[in-house]
Design an enzyme around this catalytic site. Structure first.
Site, mmCIF file in Angstrom:
data_model
loop_
_atom_site.group_PDB
_atom_site.id
_atom_site.type_symbol
_atom_site.label_atom_id
_atom_site.label_comp_id
_atom_site.label_asym_id
_atom_site.label_seq_id
_atom_site.Cartn_x
_atom_site.Cartn_y
_atom_site.Cartn_z
ATOM 1 N N PHE A 14 0.862 -1.159 -0.137
ATOM 2 C CA PHE A 14 0.081 0.025 0.012
ATOM 3 C C PHE A 14 0.916 1.327 -0.001
ATOM 4 O O PHE A 14 0.213 2.265 -0.396
ATOM 5 C CB PHE A 14 -0.994 -0.168 1.128
ATOM 6 C CG PHE A 14 -1.706 1.149 1.786
ATOM 7 C CD1 PHE A 14 -2.817 1.467 1.130
ATOM 8 C CD2 PHE A 14 -1.239 2.006 2.528
ATOM 9 C CE1 PHE A 14 -3.401 2.571 1.266
ATOM 10 C CE2 PHE A 14 -1.904 3.018 3.210
ATOM 11 C CZ PHE A 14 -3.203 3.341 2.343
ATOM 12 N N TYR A 15 2.212 0.992 0.638
ATOM 13 C CA TYR A 15 2.915 2.448 0.582
ATOM 14 C C TYR A 15 3.135 3.106 -0.771
ATOM 15 O O TYR A 15 3.377 2.237 -1.978
ATOM 16 C CB TYR A 15 4.289 2.086 1.299
ATOM 17 C CG TYR A 15 4.141 1.523 2.933
ATOM 18 C CD1 TYR A 15 3.106 1.877 3.485
ATOM 19 C CD2 TYR A 15 5.363 1.017 3.367
ATOM 20 C CE1 TYR A 15 3.034 1.542 4.723
ATOM 21 C CE2 TYR A 15 5.375 0.476 4.594
ATOM 22 C CZ TYR A 15 3.973 0.799 5.580
ATOM 23 O OH TYR A 15 3.890 0.445 6.645
ATOM 24 N N THR A 16 2.840 4.311 -0.835
ATOM 25 C CA THR A 16 2.922 5.104 -1.955
ATOM 26 C C THR A 16 2.336 4.390 -3.243
ATOM 27 O O THR A 16 3.052 4.324 -4.420
ATOM 28 C CB THR A 16 4.506 5.685 -2.147
ATOM 29 O OG1 THR A 16 5.289 4.462 -1.952
ATOM 30 C CG2 THR A 16 4.937 6.721 -1.264
ATOM 31 N N LYS B 180 3.851 -6.311 3.601
ATOM 32 C CA LYS B 180 2.463 -6.467 4.137
ATOM 33 C C LYS B 180 1.395 -6.624 3.129
ATOM 34 O O LYS B 180 1.562 -5.758 2.290
ATOM 35 C CB LYS B 180 2.104 -5.537 5.355
ATOM 36 C CG LYS B 180 3.415 -4.949 6.203
ATOM 37 C CD LYS B 180 2.870 -3.900 7.220
ATOM 38 C CE LYS B 180 4.401 -3.202 7.832
ATOM 39 N NZ LYS B 180 4.842 -2.325 6.734
ATOM 40 N N GLY C 120 2.431 1.423 -4.146
ATOM 41 C CA GLY C 120 3.122 0.460 -4.782
ATOM 42 C C GLY C 120 4.726 0.691 -5.162
ATOM 43 O O GLY C 120 5.447 0.083 -5.259
#
Ligand code: NAP
Length: 369
Positions: free
Chosen positions: A62-64, A90, A66
């Site tokens: 989910f971070y940025t 995660k 992908g």
């Protein structure tokens, strides 16, 4: 202490550095975009971490949106470090809001998520795969079976949980043990001098059931560096918390007072507030590693040096007192004082060598009577 000294993560044979590198700010897309870093900005941070001997890297699909994984995959490939790293990712948050199975902790999503993470990270296995957040819906048995299948399929080496209630983690671990499924070795949780909620349940859980704790936002997103000031309506100062990255945070009077205490401790030791705050969290009971974020290689070097700080017991006690979260009953009934008074009368707990009994800290009994 530096990053080439390693702890075992939980009850496992996996060796990890005492500071992990958080890469939530690698990339400039999605939810974390307001303080995201470009490839050219992220590369020196990543390389500085490797140069310090670090081996533990944290990301999430989910971070940025992908980009964190994509960028990390590129940086790992160009440094040829895939096998020496303990690469963590995660799943849980939705990667396609229109699709009900594109988020959550069901088997369909987990399998899709791991395949996508592996592609972005340019690898065929993750060292540690974490459930990002409890979704309140999926049966824990389904998550455990999927973790077990992914381990047997060679897609992941170890499994763990982030941001779950303690009862859920206890049930997961107990079922995994009872059914010989792959155990959880890690709990990734918010933990810092301004966020000590986990001490009531999660810390003793991790110590008892073999889950090493990794502390996220150990600097409270930069608050504990001392670079912000209380404006009365929020905070002022240069950094991500005074921009969009600070939306949703509220700072209490106790937390501002704690900053003053932190500053006096840092001054007494001749180090920075951030270094004291990081040292405190990295040396708390149950903590395997603190996951730091950095906007530059210089910030990261300063954080690494935090492991060399010697925090004397009396100064730690002052920080403990200034940051304590008072707990009510029934927790006040589990203090050593209460127990020896009401339960263990005539039992001398002190007869055993240090470490024999689990250490329970940070109880703040409001009423011993
Ligand atoms: N499981 C979860 O739910 C969850 C949630 C959040 C984070 N995480 C993980 O934890 C990692 C770390 O989180 P975090 O970034 O919130 O950690 P943090 O270490 O509390 O905050 C890092 C931020 O503090 C500022 N900072 C750091 N060192 C500094 C220094 N020496 N002087 C001044 N400012 C300094 C920087 O922001 P600025 O320079 O921009 O102000 C930096 O980005 C993430 O990357 C992610 O991997 C997990």
């Amino acid at each position: 202490m530096s990053l080439d000294q390693y702890y075992l993560l939980g009850r496992s044979g996996l060796r990890v550095s005492r500071l992990a590198l958080g890469t939530m700010n690698f990339g400039i897309g999605g939810f974390h975009a307001s303080y995201g870093k470009t490839e050219d900005e992220a590369r020196p941070i990543f390389r500085r971490y490797l140069d310090a001997g670090g081996n533990f890297v944290d990301t999430a699909d989910f971070y940025t949106a992908g980009e964190s994984e994509t960028l990390l995959g590129k940086l790992i490939a160009e440094t040829g470090t895939r096998d020496r790293l303990v690469l963590t990712s995660k799943f849980t948050n939705s990667v396609d809001p229109g699709d009900p199975n594109a988020g959550g902790n069901g088997r369909k999503h987990i399998v899709r998520a791991v395949e996508a993470s592996l592609r972005r990270l340019r690898t065929d296995y993750l060292d540690l795969y974490l459930l990002h957040t409890w979704d309140r819906i999926t049966p824990v048995e389904e998550v455990l079976r999927t973790f077990d299948d992914l381990t047997r399929a060679g897609k992941i080496r170890y499994a763990g949980l982030s941001d779950v209630p303690a009862w859920y983690a206890a049930r997961a671990q107990t079922l995994a043990e009872a059914h010989s499924l792959v155990p959880m070795i890690n709990l990734q949780l918010p933990y810092s001098l301004v966020e000590r909620t986990i001490e009531a349940e999660h810390v003793p859980l991790g110590q008892t059931l073999g889950l090493g704790i990794t502390a996220w936002s150990p600097l409270a997103g930069g608050f504990l560096t001392g670079k912000y000031r209380n404006s009365g309506k929020g905070l002022t100062g240069e950094g991500r918390l005074s921009g969009e990255g600070g939306v949703g945070y509220e700072w209490t009077d106790q937390q501002w007072e704690l900053l003053a205490k932190l500053e006096s401790v840092a001054d007494a030791l001749g180090v920075t507030m951030a270094q004291v705050a990081l040292n405190w969290v990295a040396t708390q009971p149950g903590v395997a590693s603190a996951i730091v974020g950095a906007s530059s290689a210089e910030q990261l070097s300063s954080s690494v040096a935090a492991l060399d700080v010697e925090l004397p017991a009396e100064l730690r006690a002052e920080l403990d007192a200034a940051s304590a979260v008072p707990l009510g009953k029934p927790y006040t009934m589990f203090t050593p004082q209460y127990q020896s008074w009401m339960i263990n009368t005539g039992v001398r707990l002190g007869d055993k060598p240090p470490g024999y009994h689990p250490v329970v800290r940070n109880w703040v009994p409001e009423n011993q009577g």
